[in-house]
Design an enzyme around this catalytic site. Structure first.
Site, mmCIF file in Angstrom:
data_model
loop_
_atom_site.group_PDB
_atom_site.id
_atom_site.type_symbol
_atom_site.label_atom_id
_atom_site.label_comp_id
_atom_site.label_asym_id
_atom_site.label_seq_id
_atom_site.Cartn_x
_atom_site.Cartn_y
_atom_site.Cartn_z
ATOM 1 N N HIS A 143 0.454 0.695 9.280
ATOM 2 C CA HIS A 143 -0.789 1.031 8.594
ATOM 3 C C HIS A 143 -1.726 1.841 9.479
ATOM 4 O O HIS A 143 -2.917 1.926 9.205
ATOM 5 C CB HIS A 143 -1.500 -0.242 8.125
ATOM 6 N N LYS A 201 5.900 -8.100 2.299
ATOM 7 C CA LYS A 201 5.679 -7.885 3.724
ATOM 8 C C LYS A 201 4.546 -8.792 4.192
ATOM 9 O O LYS A 201 3.576 -9.014 3.465
ATOM 10 C CB LYS A 201 5.328 -6.416 4.006
ATOM 11 N N ASP A 240 -1.223 -8.583 1.154
ATOM 12 C CA ASP A 240 0.010 -8.607 0.372
ATOM 13 C C ASP A 240 0.376 -10.031 -0.029
ATOM 14 O O ASP A 240 0.703 -10.307 -1.187
ATOM 15 C CB ASP A 240 1.161 -7.989 1.173
ATOM 16 N N GLY A 276 0.818 -1.194 0.000
ATOM 17 C CA GLY A 276 0.000 0.000 0.000
ATOM 18 C C GLY A 276 0.855 1.249 0.000
ATOM 19 O O GLY A 276 1.962 1.274 0.544
ATOM 20 N N SER A 277 0.358 2.296 -0.635
ATOM 21 C CA SER A 277 1.051 3.578 -0.588
ATOM 22 C C SER A 277 0.834 4.213 0.785
ATOM 23 O O SER A 277 0.023 3.758 1.580
ATOM 24 C CB SER A 277 0.533 4.491 -1.692
ATOM 25 N N GLY A 278 1.588 5.276 1.055
ATOM 26 C CA GLY A 278 1.512 5.921 2.356
ATOM 27 C C GLY A 278 2.684 5.612 3.254
ATOM 28 O O GLY A 278 2.755 6.106 4.379
ATOM 29 N N HIS A 279 3.637 4.766 2.747
ATOM 30 C CA HIS A 279 4.819 4.390 3.530
ATOM 31 C C HIS A 279 6.097 4.995 2.961
ATOM 32 O O HIS A 279 7.192 4.584 3.327
ATOM 33 C CB HIS A 279 4.982 2.870 3.541
#
Length: 626
Positions: free
Chosen positions: A220, A105, A110, A54-57
């Site tokens: 997250h 991960k 995932d 996921g994006s945001g990391h």
């Protein structure tokens, strides 16, 4: 919520345009599949490295694409795993003939999406794919009854060390073996002072008072394993160090340390924290040979930090010191320390016109661009699903889903059959119910997950609703297409699970050719059971684990018991049982999925997956059961 964004739905697409503009000649972006690929990929004879999530990391994972690290990164929606189509496209883009390694991960979504993509790659293109799962978070007690430890900070160390090995020309088996060895030698622990805010949710994922500290958080925004009063930095450092040292011996050799910011903590505080951590490690007899301090695996604007320790050896140190040229990590052989002290990590990015930039530009010019461009569509049409409007209030309570206007059904109790019109009505109604309850699903997931279930399901069902203008030969063809669409648009765990449900259901329906048996209520019940069995096999969960199965399992039992009284009675009984199963998840301890990381703290919360599954049965009763 105040963020530097345009539309919350476009955050990832807009950010990818920025990445492309910032690094011309070094990286190329496949906007259709939302991939970041090194400019010279595929590199002939080199093992390709693909990761993503996921994006945001950021800078994980897109910021680690380039020579010495990843060949491609798959960018899912915020906090949502990429879908198999993305991963398959990345695998194909970096396959230089030596095979591809997936670095994954350990999150349910995932793992499932990467597994499906690897299966597809092997079957369709013949490329050899290996995978390593990173699971380094000691805050999660590894158990047969949970999803296992989360993959967090050690992911960066795996990508760097293994990236250097792949750059040396090692074969896939040796690269995969090294990746598993590095992943197994890392341990991490994190704390948070505040929560992050997922753009489409608009509110903090969890609430925390100014005088509280969340211990054992993931990346997250989900709550951790406990909450304690705020404390001085030296005490917080002990909360990070002690669980890691209790889990593994780090005194027998050199260690690589990562003191990572979660996105909202100033660098001065991170260095202060590292000073406290370093003192504790020295007293414990841990020799730090290399270290990084800064934001490397973030959780949007969450304030806090994590500590990762890697029990390294001389080979790992040499690979760590090897040159790397990515937006997030950049150093060369010159100036990289080889003594026992920390190696300088020059994170300066080579700018346009520099020798590194010019070399990358020349290399990129000799390769065709990755499929996709900024003008190509990135997903499903944003049209409203049937029977719902984005501006309509749901009127739902915290746990009761809102109904949606049912489409005209085609079923009768006397002679029920499933045809294309009935399947069409079912899917349209489910899309409407999901849309009407998107805020409820988001809030339920915010409490025990990462606040993405509502947006993900709504995105997927909008894409399914867009299919309904097409003609299909029979109900099985429509439901199969719906399943494929959900797999390719939802992401997270829900995409593979709901997609598998519809794919297996469709495959179990009797042949719709002239003269073949029709799909009566009993045959449809058997197909529902096949869909359920597919979810069990894909998700490796069972009834009682606090998942969607807790709504589906009792619904199918009730359907089978009532089907002798006709289709209407069967669907009515199934819906009542699904709703009861949904409500019964509230006192359960989650044992699968992201909620399982909370352990006992998941008690008292309704499962979002069971809630959306109950909506699916409500739609069936409202359309197929009429």
């Amino acid at each position: 919520m105040k963020k530097l964004i345009n539309d919350p739905a476009d955050v990832v697409s807009d950010a990818l345009r920025g990445i492309e503009a910032a690094h011309p000649g070094r990286l190329r972006v496949d906007h259709r599949h939302k991939l970041v690929v090194r400019a010279d990929a595929p590199v002939a004879g080199k093992v390709g490295l693909v990761s993503g999530g996921g994006s945001g990391h950021e800078p994980l994972h897109a910021g680690y694409v380039g020579p010495g690290m990843l060949d491609a990164a798959c960018c899912g929606e915020v906090f949502t795993s990429p879908v198999p189509e993305q991963i398959m496209a990345a695998t194909t883009a970096v396959d230089g003939g030596a095979g591809v390694l997936h670095i994954v991960k350990n999150y349910t979504g995932d793992v499932m999406n990467f597994e499906m993509a690897a299966e597809q790659a092997r079957a369709e293109s013949g490329v050899r794919v290996e995978a390593v799962v990173v699971a380094d978070d000691v805050a999660v007690q590894d158990s047969l009854y949970t999803a296992g430890r989360r993959g967090v900070g050690a992911t960066v160390l795996v990508e760097k060390i293994v990236g250097a090995a792949a750059a040396q020309g090692r074969d896939l088996d040796s690269v995969a073996e090294l990746a598993r060895r590095v992943a197994g030698a890392g341990r991490s622990m994190g704390v948070a002072l505040t929560s992050g805010i997922v753009p489409h949710a608009g509110t903090a994922t969890f609430d925390i008072a100014d005088d509280e500290l969340e211990i054992g958080i993931g990346i997250h925004g989900e709550p951790g394993r406990g909450r304690v009063p705020m404390a001085p930095a030296r005490q917080i450092a002990a909360m990070l160090v002690e669980p890691i040292l209790a889990d593994r011996d780090f005194t027998s050799g050199p260690v690589i340390a990562l003191l990572n910011g979660m996105g909202g903590t100033p660098l001065i505080e991170l260095y202060l924290m590292y000073g406290e951590v370093a003192a504790l490690l020295e007293r414990a007899g841990v020799r730090v040979a290399r270290c990084l301090v800064g934001d490397y695996v973030t959780s949007l604007e969450m304030a806090g930090c994590s500590l990762t320790l890697l029990a390294a050896d001389e080979e790992m140190l040499a690979l760590w010191d090897a040159p790397v040229d990515t937006p997030g990590l950049h150093w060369g052989s010159e100036g990289v320390g080889t003594s026992s002290g920390p190696a300088p990590a020059d994170s300066t990015i080579a700018g346009p016109g520099s020798p590194a930039e010019a070399a990358a530009s020349e290399s990129a010019a000799s390769h065709a661009p990755v499929e996709g461009s900024a003008s190509e569509p990135t997903g499903a049409p944003a049209s409203e699903p049937t029977g719902a409007s984005a501006s309509e209030p749901t009127g739902a309570s915290a746990s009761e889903p809102t109904g949606a206007p049912a489409s005209e059904g085609t079923a009768s109790a006397a002679a029920w059959t499933l045809d294309v019109a009935a399947a069409h009505a079912w899917l349209a109604d489910f899309a409407a119910r999901v849309h009407a309850n998107v805020d409820l699903l988001t809030d339920l997931d915010r409490q025990i997950g990462d606040a993405d279930h509502g947006a993900n399901m709504d995105r997927g069902m909008r894409a399914v609703a867009a299919l309904l203008v097409q003609d299909f030969a029979d109900a099985a063809a429509l439901l199969k297409k719906a399943g494929m669409t959900l797999v390719s648009t939802v992401g997270g765990a829900s995409g593979p699970l709901y997609g598998t449900f519809f794919l297996r259901l469709a495959a179990a329906l009797p042949d719709g050719a002239p003269g073949s048996p029709g799909v009566d209520a009993r045959a449809f019940g058997a197909a529902l059971r096949a869909g359920y069995d597919g979810v069990v096999a894909r998700g490796k969960a069972q009834e009682g684990d606090k998942t969607m199965l807790d709504a589906l399992a009792p619904a199918l039992r009730a359907y089978d018991e009532a089907v002798g009284r006709g289709a209407a009675a069967a669907f009515e009984a199934a819906t009542a049982a699904a709703n009861a199963g949904r409500d019964a998840t509230i006192p359960l301890v989650a044992r699968k999925g992201r909620a399982s990381y909370l352990g006992e703290r998941s008690v008292g919360h309704q499962d979002p997956g069971a809630t959306s599954a109950a909506l699916l049965l409500e739609s069936a009763a409202a359309t197929l059961g009429r």
